[in-house]
Design an enzyme around this catalytic site. Sequence first.
Site, PDB file in Angstrom:
ATOM      1  N   TYR A  37      -0.110  10.052  26.770  1.00  0.00           N
ATOM      2  CA  TYR A  37       1.308  10.444  26.651  1.00  0.00           C
ATOM      3  C   TYR A  37       1.744  10.846  25.256  1.00  0.00           C
ATOM      4  O   TYR A  37       2.875  11.207  25.048  1.00  0.00           O
ATOM      5  CB  TYR A  37       2.219   9.327  27.176  1.00  0.00           C
ATOM      6  CG  TYR A  37       1.951   7.960  26.574  1.00  0.00           C
ATOM      7  CD1 TYR A  37       2.446   7.621  25.323  1.00  0.00           C
ATOM      8  CD2 TYR A  37       1.208   7.014  27.266  1.00  0.00           C
ATOM      9  CE1 TYR A  37       2.195   6.383  24.778  1.00  0.00           C
ATOM     10  CE2 TYR A  37       0.957   5.765  26.727  1.00  0.00           C
ATOM     11  CZ  TYR A  37       1.454   5.456  25.480  1.00  0.00           C
ATOM     12  OH  TYR A  37       1.203   4.226  24.937  1.00  0.00           O
ATOM     13  N   LYS A  38       0.854  10.744  24.275  1.00  0.00           N
ATOM     14  CA  LYS A  38       1.244  11.090  22.899  1.00  0.00           C
ATOM     15  C   LYS A  38       1.018  12.580  22.675  1.00  0.00           C
ATOM     16  O   LYS A  38       1.701  13.399  23.267  1.00  0.00           O
ATOM     17  CB  LYS A  38       0.483  10.205  21.916  1.00  0.00           C
ATOM     18  CG  LYS A  38       0.971   8.751  22.012  1.00  0.00           C
ATOM     19  CD  LYS A  38       0.173   7.773  21.185  1.00  0.00           C
ATOM     20  CE  LYS A  38       0.808   6.389  21.299  1.00  0.00           C
ATOM     21  NZ  LYS A  38      -0.101   5.314  20.907  1.00  0.00           N
TER      22      LYS A  38
ATOM     23  N   ARG B  34       8.387   7.446  10.671  1.00  0.00           N
ATOM     24  CA  ARG B  34       7.265   8.333  11.032  1.00  0.00           C
ATOM     25  C   ARG B  34       7.805   9.681  11.479  1.00  0.00           C
ATOM     26  O   ARG B  34       8.650   9.767  12.371  1.00  0.00           O
ATOM     27  CB  ARG B  34       6.447   7.749  12.186  1.00  0.00           C
ATOM     28  CG  ARG B  34       5.797   6.424  11.899  1.00  0.00           C
ATOM     29  CD  ARG B  34       4.768   6.080  12.974  1.00  0.00           C
ATOM     30  NE  ARG B  34       5.308   6.113  14.320  1.00  0.00           N
ATOM     31  CZ  ARG B  34       4.596   5.863  15.421  1.00  0.00           C
ATOM     32  NH1 ARG B  34       3.291   5.588  15.318  1.00  0.00           N
ATOM     33  NH2 ARG B  34       5.153   5.894  16.610  1.00  0.00           N
TER      34      ARG B  34
ATOM     35  N   PHE C  82      -2.678  -1.061  15.737  1.00  0.00           N
ATOM     36  CA  PHE C  82      -1.597  -1.110  16.712  1.00  0.00           C
ATOM     37  C   PHE C  82      -1.739  -2.465  17.409  1.00  0.00           C
ATOM     38  O   PHE C  82      -2.821  -2.808  17.885  1.00  0.00           O
ATOM     39  CB  PHE C  82      -1.769   0.042  17.705  1.00  0.00           C
ATOM     40  CG  PHE C  82      -0.588   0.234  18.613  1.00  0.00           C
ATOM     41  CD1 PHE C  82       0.389   1.175  18.311  1.00  0.00           C
ATOM     42  CD2 PHE C  82      -0.457  -0.514  19.770  1.00  0.00           C
ATOM     43  CE1 PHE C  82       1.477   1.353  19.156  1.00  0.00           C
ATOM     44  CE2 PHE C  82       0.629  -0.339  20.614  1.00  0.00           C
ATOM     45  CZ  PHE C  82       1.605   0.604  20.301  1.00  0.00           C
TER      46      PHE C  82
ATOM     47  N   ASP D 282     -10.373   3.692  18.910  1.00  0.00           N
ATOM     48  CA  ASP D 282      -9.090   3.976  19.544  1.00  0.00           C
ATOM     49  C   ASP D 282      -8.618   5.338  19.017  1.00  0.00           C
ATOM     50  O   ASP D 282      -8.366   5.499  17.818  1.00  0.00           O
ATOM     51  CB  ASP D 282      -8.081   2.873  19.211  1.00  0.00           C
ATOM     52  CG  ASP D 282      -6.795   3.038  20.004  1.00  0.00           C
ATOM     53  OD1 ASP D 282      -6.420   4.188  20.300  1.00  0.00           O
ATOM     54  OD2 ASP D 282      -6.161   2.020  20.313  1.00  0.00           O
TER      55      ASP D 282
HETATM   56  C1  LIG Z   1       0.150   4.032  21.504  1.00  0.00           C
HETATM   57  C2  LIG Z   1      -1.030   3.175  21.243  1.00  0.00           C
HETATM   58  C3  LIG Z   1      -1.490   2.280  22.206  1.00  0.00           C
HETATM   59  C4  LIG Z   1      -0.704   2.090  23.470  1.00  0.00           C
HETATM   60  O1  LIG Z   1      -1.374   1.413  24.450  1.00  0.00           O
HETATM   61  P1  LIG Z   1      -0.809   1.407  25.950  1.00  0.00           P
HETATM   62  O2  LIG Z   1      -1.650   0.449  26.628  1.00  0.00           O
HETATM   63  O3  LIG Z   1      -0.921   2.821  26.435  1.00  0.00           O
HETATM   64  O4  LIG Z   1       0.640   1.015  25.894  1.00  0.00           O
HETATM   65  C5  LIG Z   1      -2.655   1.558  21.919  1.00  0.00           C
HETATM   66  N1  LIG Z   1      -3.313   1.715  20.752  1.00  0.00           N
HETATM   67  C6  LIG Z   1      -2.866   2.553  19.795  1.00  0.00           C
HETATM   68  C7  LIG Z   1      -3.612   2.713  18.514  1.00  0.00           C
HETATM   69  C8  LIG Z   1      -1.709   3.300  20.011  1.00  0.00           C
HETATM   70  O5  LIG Z   1      -1.250   4.113  19.063  1.00  0.00           O
END
Ligand SMILES: *Cc1c(COP(=O)(O)O)cnc(C)c1O
Length: 402
Positions: free
Chosen positions: A212-213, A361, A117, A187
């Site tokens: 939030y996921k 997705r 990401f 992560d």
């Molecule tokens: C959704 C996601 C993020 C999001 O990071 P934020 O700082 O909360 O916006 C980071 N890493 C991964 C792998 C994600 O899927």
Amino acid sequence: MTAVTPPNAPLREHFVLPAGRIYLNGNSLGPLPKLARERLHRVIDAEWGQHIVSGWNQAGWVDLPQRVGNKLGALIGAARGQVVVCDSTSVNILKLLHAALSWHPQRRVLLLEEQAFPTDNYMAQGLRQLRPDLELRPLPGSQIAAALDDSVAAVLVSHINYRSGERLDLPSIQAQATNQGIPIVWDLAHSAGAVPLDLDSWGVDYAVGCGYKFLNGGPGAPAFAYVAQRHQAQLQPLLSGWFGHARPFAFEPDYQPAADINRLQVGTPPILSMSALDAALDVFASQSIHQLWQQSCALFERLLQALEADPVFDECELLTPRAPEARGSQLSLHHPEAYAICRALAADDVIADYREPGILRLGLAPAYLRADDVDQAAALLLRILREQRWRDPAFQTRLKVT
Ligand SMILES: *Cc1c(COP(=O)(O)O)cnc(C)c1O
């Protein structure tokens, strides 16, 4: 092949789900838990509204980051005192990467995931301002284990890849890294609340993840950070804010970190968002994550079988491994018109999402999705492909958030 029948969405009644819509995007933003809605009303009216500043003591706001952290810890296999809820995933990555890099200050290589990401690698790039000697080395996730050697200072990698849904073998990679004395920051954005995790017994050093996921904490919910107990005392916080101080309300001139995981806090916690996440986590209390994962596996297999039954599905390339242990709770497809297909699905109330390049997705949050939902989603996707509905110009223009 006979269709797999998933049990019927055991936690569905806990969520506000817009009528007639099939929500396959809980891997991006989970829907509103009824408990979170009630809690927010209470926090706003009774706590903020009536207590105002005394809410920090009377309503226990000041302890929320650690209280919610402990509740979340139970879901990811972390004993108390090792998880704190604060900031965003991006910011927590910076904090823990900095901590990990202190293990071997003389080493220069930071292993990253090539298909990470983007924010993960952006944060590592920013950290190079403090460590210009760092060599960032992005690799395919599958090659990380083989790349661990005595030049490696630290590793930042996702357990489950956000695009493909591929899952790395966390316990074995962690065991190898531990043997070689190399810290890993995991992560868990696409893992927490989706797949069973056992951070303590897997010997994880550091981890971060999203609120939030799959955890349904609400848009912009605070993230979490895990630091194994054995590493906490040595962790010198890069972001040395007053909420991570040993005595924030002594207002001392010099920083001294809290003795425990609270040293990862930085500034004043966002009480509204944190309260929503706290309530959302209670939804998981009545169902084990193992049961939810079983449900997710049944949904995945049912969806894939329905799609594969139609030859038009050959236009799509399945990016997600079929074997349950090799993936997370999503099904990702590649198609050159994936963006327009995603818009066409939404026009008929099936909400998925699109990621570059050409990836559709389908998130399979087992808490609220039923067998019937994946059946209908599969039927609609196949109809869109067969009728080439994605050709409609209305579906071709890009929105700001995809
Ligand atoms: C959704 C996601 C993020 C999001 O990071 P934020 O700082 O909360 O916006 C980071 N890493 C991964 C792998 C994600 O899927």
